[in-house]
Design a protein around this motif. Structure first.
Motif, PDB file in Angstrom:
ATOM      1  N   ALA A   1     -10.812   7.761   4.384  1.00 25.63           N
ATOM      2  CA  ALA A   1      -9.983   6.835   4.208  1.00 25.63           C
ATOM      3  C   ALA A   1      -9.650   5.832   5.446  1.00 25.63           C
ATOM      4  O   ALA A   1      -9.917   6.170   6.695  1.00 25.63           O
ATOM      5  CB  ALA A   1      -8.451   7.105   3.771  1.00 25.63           C
ATOM      6  N   LEU A   2      -9.487   4.532   5.507  1.00 20.64           N
ATOM      7  CA  LEU A   2      -9.130   3.584   6.263  1.00 20.64           C
ATOM      8  C   LEU A   2      -7.669   3.297   6.800  1.00 20.64           C
ATOM      9  O   LEU A   2      -6.785   3.601   5.891  1.00 20.64           O
ATOM     10  CB  LEU A   2      -9.676   2.329   5.853  1.00 20.64           C
ATOM     11  CG  LEU A   2     -10.809   2.203   5.749  1.00 20.64           C
ATOM     12  CD1 LEU A   2     -11.201   0.567   5.000  1.00 20.64           C
ATOM     13  CD2 LEU A   2     -11.820   2.136   6.935  1.00 20.64           C
ATOM     14  N   SER A   3      -7.417   3.496   7.930  1.00 21.36           N
ATOM     15  CA  SER A   3      -6.127   3.399   8.424  1.00 21.36           C
ATOM     16  C   SER A   3      -5.397   1.944   8.171  1.00 21.36           C
ATOM     17  O   SER A   3      -6.380   1.032   8.314  1.00 21.36           O
ATOM     18  CB  SER A   3      -5.677   3.780   9.938  1.00 21.36           C
ATOM     19  OG  SER A   3      -6.036   4.929  10.272  1.00 21.36           O
ATOM     20  N   VAL A   4      -4.182   1.784   7.693  1.00 19.38           N
ATOM     21  CA  VAL A   4      -3.638   0.674   7.326  1.00 19.38           C
ATOM     22  C   VAL A   4      -2.316   0.513   8.240  1.00 19.38           C
ATOM     23  O   VAL A   4      -1.459   1.538   7.957  1.00 19.38           O
ATOM     24  CB  VAL A   4      -3.554   0.095   5.860  1.00 19.38           C
ATOM     25  CG1 VAL A   4      -3.099  -1.460   5.484  1.00 19.38           C
ATOM     26  CG2 VAL A   4      -4.793   0.339   5.347  1.00 19.38           C
ATOM     27  N   ASP A   5      -1.965  -0.737   8.962  1.00 23.42           N
ATOM     28  CA  ASP A   5      -0.776  -0.660   9.831  1.00 23.42           C
ATOM     29  C   ASP A   5      -0.105  -1.920   9.423  1.00 23.42           C
ATOM     30  O   ASP A   5      -1.052  -3.150   9.520  1.00 23.42           O
ATOM     31  CB  ASP A   5      -0.811  -0.585  11.079  1.00 23.42           C
ATOM     32  CG  ASP A   5      -1.477   0.780  11.420  1.00 23.42           C
ATOM     33  OD1 ASP A   5      -0.853   1.863  10.882  1.00 23.42           O
ATOM     34  OD2 ASP A   5      -2.495   0.896  12.313  1.00 23.42           O
ATOM     35  N   LEU A   6       1.001  -2.240   8.945  1.00 22.18           N
ATOM     36  CA  LEU A   6       1.687  -3.504   8.776  1.00 22.18           C
ATOM     37  C   LEU A   6       2.839  -3.391   9.631  1.00 22.18           C
ATOM     38  O   LEU A   6       4.001  -2.875   9.197  1.00 22.18           O
ATOM     39  CB  LEU A   6       1.601  -3.574   7.050  1.00 22.18           C
ATOM     40  CG  LEU A   6       2.473  -5.096   6.748  1.00 22.18           C
ATOM     41  CD1 LEU A   6       1.754  -6.298   7.384  1.00 22.18           C
ATOM     42  CD2 LEU A   6       2.782  -4.897   5.318  1.00 22.18           C
ATOM     43  N   LEU A   7       3.214  -4.505  10.382  1.00 22.76           N
ATOM     44  CA  LEU A   7       4.417  -4.573  11.150  1.00 22.76           C
ATOM     45  C   LEU A   7       5.019  -5.966  11.053  1.00 22.76           C
ATOM     46  O   LEU A   7       4.017  -7.059  11.330  1.00 22.76           O
ATOM     47  CB  LEU A   7       4.235  -4.131  12.462  1.00 22.76           C
ATOM     48  CG  LEU A   7       5.613  -4.155  13.502  1.00 22.76           C
ATOM     49  CD1 LEU A   7       6.599  -3.122  12.941  1.00 22.76           C
ATOM     50  CD2 LEU A   7       5.155  -3.904  14.953  1.00 22.76           C
ATOM     51  N   SER A   8       5.981  -6.345  10.702  1.00 21.09           N
ATOM     52  CA  SER A   8       6.467  -7.931  10.462  1.00 21.09           C
ATOM     53  C   SER A   8       8.051  -7.978  10.591  1.00 21.09           C
ATOM     54  O   SER A   8       8.747  -6.961  10.237  1.00 21.09           O
ATOM     55  CB  SER A   8       6.030  -8.182   9.245  1.00 21.09           C
ATOM     56  OG  SER A   8       6.518  -9.436   8.805  1.00 21.09           O
ATOM     57  N   ASN A   9       8.425  -9.249  10.884  1.00 16.94           N
ATOM     58  CA  ASN A   9       9.920  -9.516  10.857  1.00 16.94           C
ATOM     59  C   ASN A   9      10.152 -10.565   9.868  1.00 16.94           C
ATOM     60  O   ASN A   9      11.250 -11.339  10.220  1.00 16.94           O
ATOM     61  CB  ASN A   9      10.300  -9.562  12.200  1.00 16.94           C
ATOM     62  CG  ASN A   9       9.777 -10.668  12.913  1.00 16.94           C
ATOM     63  OD1 ASN A   9       9.070 -11.471  12.366  1.00 16.94           O
ATOM     64  ND2 ASN A   9      10.469 -11.078  14.200  1.00 16.94           N
ATOM     65  N   VAL A  10       9.254 -10.884   8.613  1.00 13.27           N
ATOM     66  CA  VAL A  10       9.586 -12.016   7.960  1.00 13.27           C
ATOM     67  C   VAL A  10      10.131 -11.727   6.677  1.00 13.27           C
ATOM     68  O   VAL A  10      10.335 -12.580   5.962  1.00 13.27           O
ATOM     69  CB  VAL A  10       8.305 -12.681   8.146  1.00 13.27           C
ATOM     70  CG1 VAL A  10       7.861 -13.463   9.355  1.00 13.27           C
ATOM     71  CG2 VAL A  10       7.318 -12.082   7.360  1.00 13.27           C
ATOM     72  N   GLY A  11      10.519 -10.566   6.442  1.00 12.40           N
ATOM     73  CA  GLY A  11      10.954 -10.066   5.001  1.00 12.40           C
ATOM     74  C   GLY A  11       9.468  -9.745   4.161  1.00 12.40           C
ATOM     75  O   GLY A  11       8.752  -9.232   4.666  1.00 12.40           O
ATOM     76  N   ASP A  12       9.599 -10.067   2.899  1.00 10.40           N
ATOM     77  CA  ASP A  12       8.484  -9.674   2.108  1.00 10.40           C
ATOM     78  C   ASP A  12       7.321 -10.289   2.752  1.00 10.40           C
ATOM     79  O   ASP A  12       7.220 -11.309   3.390  1.00 10.40           O
ATOM     80  CB  ASP A  12       8.747 -10.320   0.677  1.00 10.40           C
ATOM     81  CG  ASP A  12       9.940  -9.795  -0.013  1.00 10.40           C
ATOM     82  OD1 ASP A  12      10.724  -8.811   0.458  1.00 10.40           O
ATOM     83  OD2 ASP A  12      10.137  -9.934  -1.119  1.00 10.40           O
ATOM     84  N   VAL A  13       6.137  -9.282   2.775  1.00 13.15           N
ATOM     85  CA  VAL A  13       4.983  -9.783   3.150  1.00 13.15           C
ATOM     86  C   VAL A  13       4.047  -9.618   1.911  1.00 13.15           C
ATOM     87  O   VAL A  13       4.071  -8.465   1.076  1.00 13.15           O
ATOM     88  CB  VAL A  13       4.252  -8.767   4.213  1.00 13.15           C
ATOM     89  CG1 VAL A  13       3.096  -9.057   4.647  1.00 13.15           C
ATOM     90  CG2 VAL A  13       5.309  -8.884   5.250  1.00 13.15           C
ATOM     91  N   GLN A  14       3.060 -10.575   1.535  1.00 12.25           N
ATOM     92  CA  GLN A  14       2.253 -10.425   0.569  1.00 12.25           C
ATOM     93  C   GLN A  14       0.792 -10.241   1.124  1.00 12.25           C
ATOM     94  O   GLN A  14       0.397 -10.888   2.037  1.00 12.25           O
ATOM     95  CB  GLN A  14       2.367 -11.923  -0.127  1.00 12.25           C
ATOM     96  CG  GLN A  14       1.208 -12.137  -1.159  1.00 12.25           C
ATOM     97  CD  GLN A  14       1.485 -13.525  -1.893  1.00 12.25           C
ATOM     98  OE1 GLN A  14       2.581 -13.761  -2.420  1.00 12.25           O
ATOM     99  NE2 GLN A  14       0.213 -14.255  -1.801  1.00 12.25           N
ATOM    100  N   ILE A  15       0.170  -9.295   0.386  1.00 14.52           N
ATOM    101  CA  ILE A  15      -1.107  -8.826   0.665  1.00 14.52           C
ATOM    102  C   ILE A  15      -2.021  -9.429  -0.377  1.00 14.52           C
ATOM    103  O   ILE A  15      -2.086  -8.928  -1.201  1.00 14.52           O
ATOM    104  CB  ILE A  15      -1.398  -7.572   1.050  1.00 14.52           C
ATOM    105  CG1 ILE A  15      -0.314  -6.962   2.232  1.00 14.52           C
ATOM    106  CG2 ILE A  15      -2.859  -7.223   1.362  1.00 14.52           C
ATOM    107  CD1 ILE A  15      -0.559  -5.520   2.304  1.00 14.52           C
TER     108      ILE A  15
END
Length: 186
Positions: free
Chosen positions: A88-102
């Motif tokens: 599997a591929l590693s996935v990292d998501l870090l944000s400070n904007v509320g909901d994030v759309q992918i």
């Protein structure tokens, strides 16, 4: 003549006053109190400016574009094929904007001989339902929304696995295509 001198005098006085104002240093609030129990408050205002950001990584760190490869040994058997060149591929998501759309945009999955393979034959799954992967498809791909983990902060790490469904008989060859995943603030 007298009016012109008066106007010049007023203009000079105004310019001189502006110069004095510009040279006056800014002072913090202060106070003064005398008496048996003196007490004085002085306030200071603070401001911290934090920019909006999104950090998103799928696969290896840096500018590496990972290859997800399937080595099909029994074409059209209906037996799904796991990734043959790694897990599997590693996935990292870090944000400070509320909901994030992918969202995802896929190029054609072609073999160079004029044959194409449907993206619907490749199924992507996430180890964390809170950080799902958009389903791959030909044409329109429906984006997914990642909700904040605390306040307006999203801090999620997971893995995405890919599997070739092997459900369609297609011409021989090596089919290549690219999926570009984009994380954005809706």
């Amino acid at each position: 003549m007298k009016t012109v001198r008066s106007i010049r005098g007023l203009a000079f006085t105004g310019v001189a006053a502006l110069g004095l104002i510009a040279m006056t240093p800014a002072m913090a609030e202060s106070g003064f109190d005398i008496g048996a129990n003196p007490s004085v408050d002085a306030r200071v205002d603070f401001e911290v400016i934090i920019p909006r950001f999104i950090s998103f990584q799928v696969g290896s760190a840096g500018n590496t574009v990972d290859l997800v490869q399937f080595n099909v040994t029994d074409p059209n058997s209906g037996t799904p094929v796991a990734r043959s060149n790694g897990g599997a591929l590693s996935v990292d998501l870090l944000s400070n904007v509320g909901d994030v759309q992918i969202d995802a945009v896929a190029s054609a999955l072609e073999n160079g001989a004029g044959d194409s393979l449907s993206w619907g034959e490749i199924v992507a799954t996430s180890a964390d339902a809170g950080l799902p992967t958009p389903a791959l498809a030909d044409g329109t791909i429906t984006p997914v929304t990642v909700l904040p983990t605390a306040g307006r902060v999203v801090d999620r790490n997971t893995t995405w696995s890919f599997e070739y469904q092997n459900g369609a008989l297609v011409g021989a060859g090596t089919y290549s295509g690219t999926v570009t995943y984009t994380a954005s603030a809706p």
